[in-house]
Every structure is written in C-alpha cells, then in structure tokens.
Design an enzyme around this catalytic site. Sequence first.
Site, PDB file in Angstrom:
ATOM      1  N   GLY A 209     -12.441   3.856   0.679  1.00 46.30           N
ATOM      2  CA  GLY A 209     -11.303   3.765  -0.243  1.00 46.30           C
ATOM      3  C   GLY A 209     -11.059   5.091  -0.934  1.00 46.30           C
ATOM      4  O   GLY A 209     -11.624   6.113  -0.546  1.00 46.30           O
ATOM      5  N   ASN A 210     -10.211   5.089  -1.936  1.00 48.59           N
ATOM      6  CA  ASN A 210      -9.979   6.307  -2.722  1.00 48.59           C
ATOM      7  C   ASN A 210      -9.790   5.927  -4.189  1.00 48.59           C
ATOM      8  O   ASN A 210      -9.806   4.736  -4.529  1.00 48.59           O
ATOM      9  CB  ASN A 210      -8.788   7.098  -2.169  1.00 48.59           C
ATOM     10  CG  ASN A 210      -7.511   6.299  -2.196  1.00 48.59           C
ATOM     11  OD1 ASN A 210      -7.015   5.940  -3.252  1.00 48.59           O
ATOM     12  ND2 ASN A 210      -6.972   5.986  -1.019  1.00 48.59           N
TER      13      ASN A 210
END
Length: 396
Positions: A209-210
Amino acid sequence: MNFKGKKIALCVTGSISAYKSVHLASEWTQKGASVHVLLTESAKKFVGKATFEGITHNKVIDSLWDNNLSSNIDHLDISKTADIITIVPATANIISKIARGVCDDIISTTVIATSKPILMAPAMDGNMYDHFAVKANLDILKQNGVILMEPEEGYLASGSFGKGRLHDLSHISNEVNRILGIKNELKDKNILVSAGGTKEPIDSVRYIGNRSSGKMGHLIAEESLMRGANVTLISSSNLITASKIKKISVETAEQMAYEIKTRIKDTDCIIMAAAVSDFAPEFMVDKKIKKQPRKGLEINLKQTPDILKSIRKNDCIKVGFAAETDNHLDNGMDKLKSKNLDMIVINDVSNKQIGFESDFNQVKMVTKDGSISSTNIEPKRVIAGRILDKLSKIIK
Ligand code: CTP
C-alpha cells in the site's frame, strides 16, 4: 471578501469560549454582513444579549416563542434567509441534539429547519470531545455535510491540556468567507472523484500500500457537491462521506479501474486524486504465507493499468494529480502531456508539513493551455476549493 450584503446566523451555545464569538459578530458586521445572533439559555450565562445587540444592531433571538421577525416564526425565517448558519462554539449537547434531530431550543430547531451551509466549531473539555457519543454524533454531522472546524489542542478551562479549544477565530472567518463565495457553478455536472491509496494483496493478510489518507480526494468530492455537482467517489479510504455523495469502496487498482470504466460515459469530469499503486503482486496467495521454512520472500510484481491514461480524451475532462518528491513541475508537466490531461495538480509529498497524512497541502495547478497557478500552504478543504475554482473555468 464575500461578507458584504450577506446574512449570517451566528448560533452561540454554552461553552466558556462563548465570549470569543463576540469577536466574530463584530468582525463580520464590520465587513458588511448582517449578523443575527441566536443564543441558548446556557450561552446567556456566559455572554449577554446586550453585547451582541450593540455590536450587530440586530435583535438577539433566544426563544422559540418570543418572535420578533416579520414572519413571526423566527427559527424558520433565519433558517431560510441566512446565507450560512454558523454554530460557534458548539457544545456536546447541541452536537447531539442536531445529530439526533432533537428540536427543543431555538438553535437546534433553526439548524434542523435549514438547507443552507452549516459550519460548526465545537469547543469543550478534552474528555468530552473524546467521548464515544460525541464522536458518533460528529460522524453523523459529517455524513450530512456539516463543515466541522475541529477544536485545537492546548490549555483548557479545566486547567488540563487536550483537544477541545475553540478553533482559531481567523481560520473560522476565512472559512465562512470562502463558503459565502461558493457558487453553483458545477450544477448538474457529473463529477467522478477517486481517492485514497490502493491496497494490492500479497496473501490473505498482507498487502502493498502507500501512505495516502484519501483526505484530499474526499474533500474535493465534498466541495464539488457544495457547487451543485452530482458526485461519485471511488475510494479506498474509510473516511466519513456526506451521504449525498455516491461512494463506491474499492481496495485494489484493478477494482478502481473497473468502477471508473463502467461509469466514465456518464461523467463530465474525472478528478483522479487517488494514489494508485503502480505495481501489484502477480498473484495473491489465498492464505497467510508462513515465515518458516523461508528465510526471505520474493514477490513478483506486475504493473497495474494506468487508469487515467486509458480514459480517452473525448470521454470527459481529465484532471490528474502528480505526487512528486523532486523536479515537481517538470514531472507534473510530463504527466499532463503523457496522460492527455486538461489539468494536473502537483504536490510535494516529501514535505512533512503537507501531503499524505497532513490536514494541509500546497499545490501547483497546470492546465493544458500552459497556465500555472500556485497556492500557499492551506487546509486541504481550502485547496480542494481552489482546485474546483480553477476547474470550473475549464468545465463551462
Ligand atoms: N494514476 C492512474 N493509474 C495508475 C497510476 C496513476 O490513474 N496506475 C493516476 C493517479 O491517480 C494520478 C496520476 O495518474 O492522478 C499520476 O499519478 P502518479 O502516481 O503521480 O504518477 P504515475 O503515473 O504513477 O508515475 P510515477 O509513479 O512514475 O511518478
């Protein structure tokens, strides 16, 4: 300044910070607004009617039964004719009444009767603000489009430190000024907004993810709604959204691409604020990958579809975001061209003061005809407004 000739309802409830609302009444009156103050019984224990009447030159409204305005139904008169209803300060009590639809005083009844923009600035002791019921009630208000100016951390009247102090008055005034200037320029336009960072699964418990929170995209959706648009929000974030926004929850880049593709033909403008992962694991293991007997783990990644690039130029107006750590303007301009965009919003995600997890942002906006404009560091809601102001000129 947008105050001149505007009618503002200033609802004051019984918090110790009620005295601060006197400054707002004075400032808004001096700037040319007609300020109508509404007081609860508790508010009157902190500030007197005479103070507000002297400053605003309007009669204070403090009862459901003692009507003074020409219609003889003061709460309906104010709820229909004010350009904005502000509740400063808002106590836990008024928050819960408005959230739950209780109408037993002049302020709760006026607010519940209105369809005008509502701005609320809560103020209370830190423990009260943290209480589960207050949090749940604030979520209901957010879902229903109330603009909340969250309390600040600092010294509280109880002598303790915590989150509960009334929001900075100059920020409240700026926000009221901004809301008074909003027009219906996106009326009947179908706006599609994407928000949040995508999550690409590795196995049944892990993902790539980020750090995108989705705040920027959600606020763009809310500000589009305030300008009269029909808004669809495709989001991976679980932030609370106004219920008039059609929210579609997604997790992966592939799901986001699918949801956008199926809606694009009915869309006038897409605003891709989402931080879409560029890579995803080639395949997902459908149980938890065990640590033993492995020493390390290799994951093969494949590129995800470039959603924005794949939308044809003639389908709709295309706005992209460029999250950059260096060469911001050049990289942003390259994306504007390579993705065939009408506008790109460039932000510096390496600056801790702004960007992903912050409530503030600072952007450069570049349109395809080469015009460049920059903002200061401002709250994300204000930045969302500036993006839409620029966009409105392209859309019409
Ligand atoms: N975007 C997209 N699909 C992707 C990746 C990005 O639609 N698979 C969109 C983003 O939502 C954003 C714009 O393209 O509006 C630019 O995204 P950004 O991450 O800044 O750039 P990338 O195109 O991914 O290029 P790079 O990561 O190499 O900078």
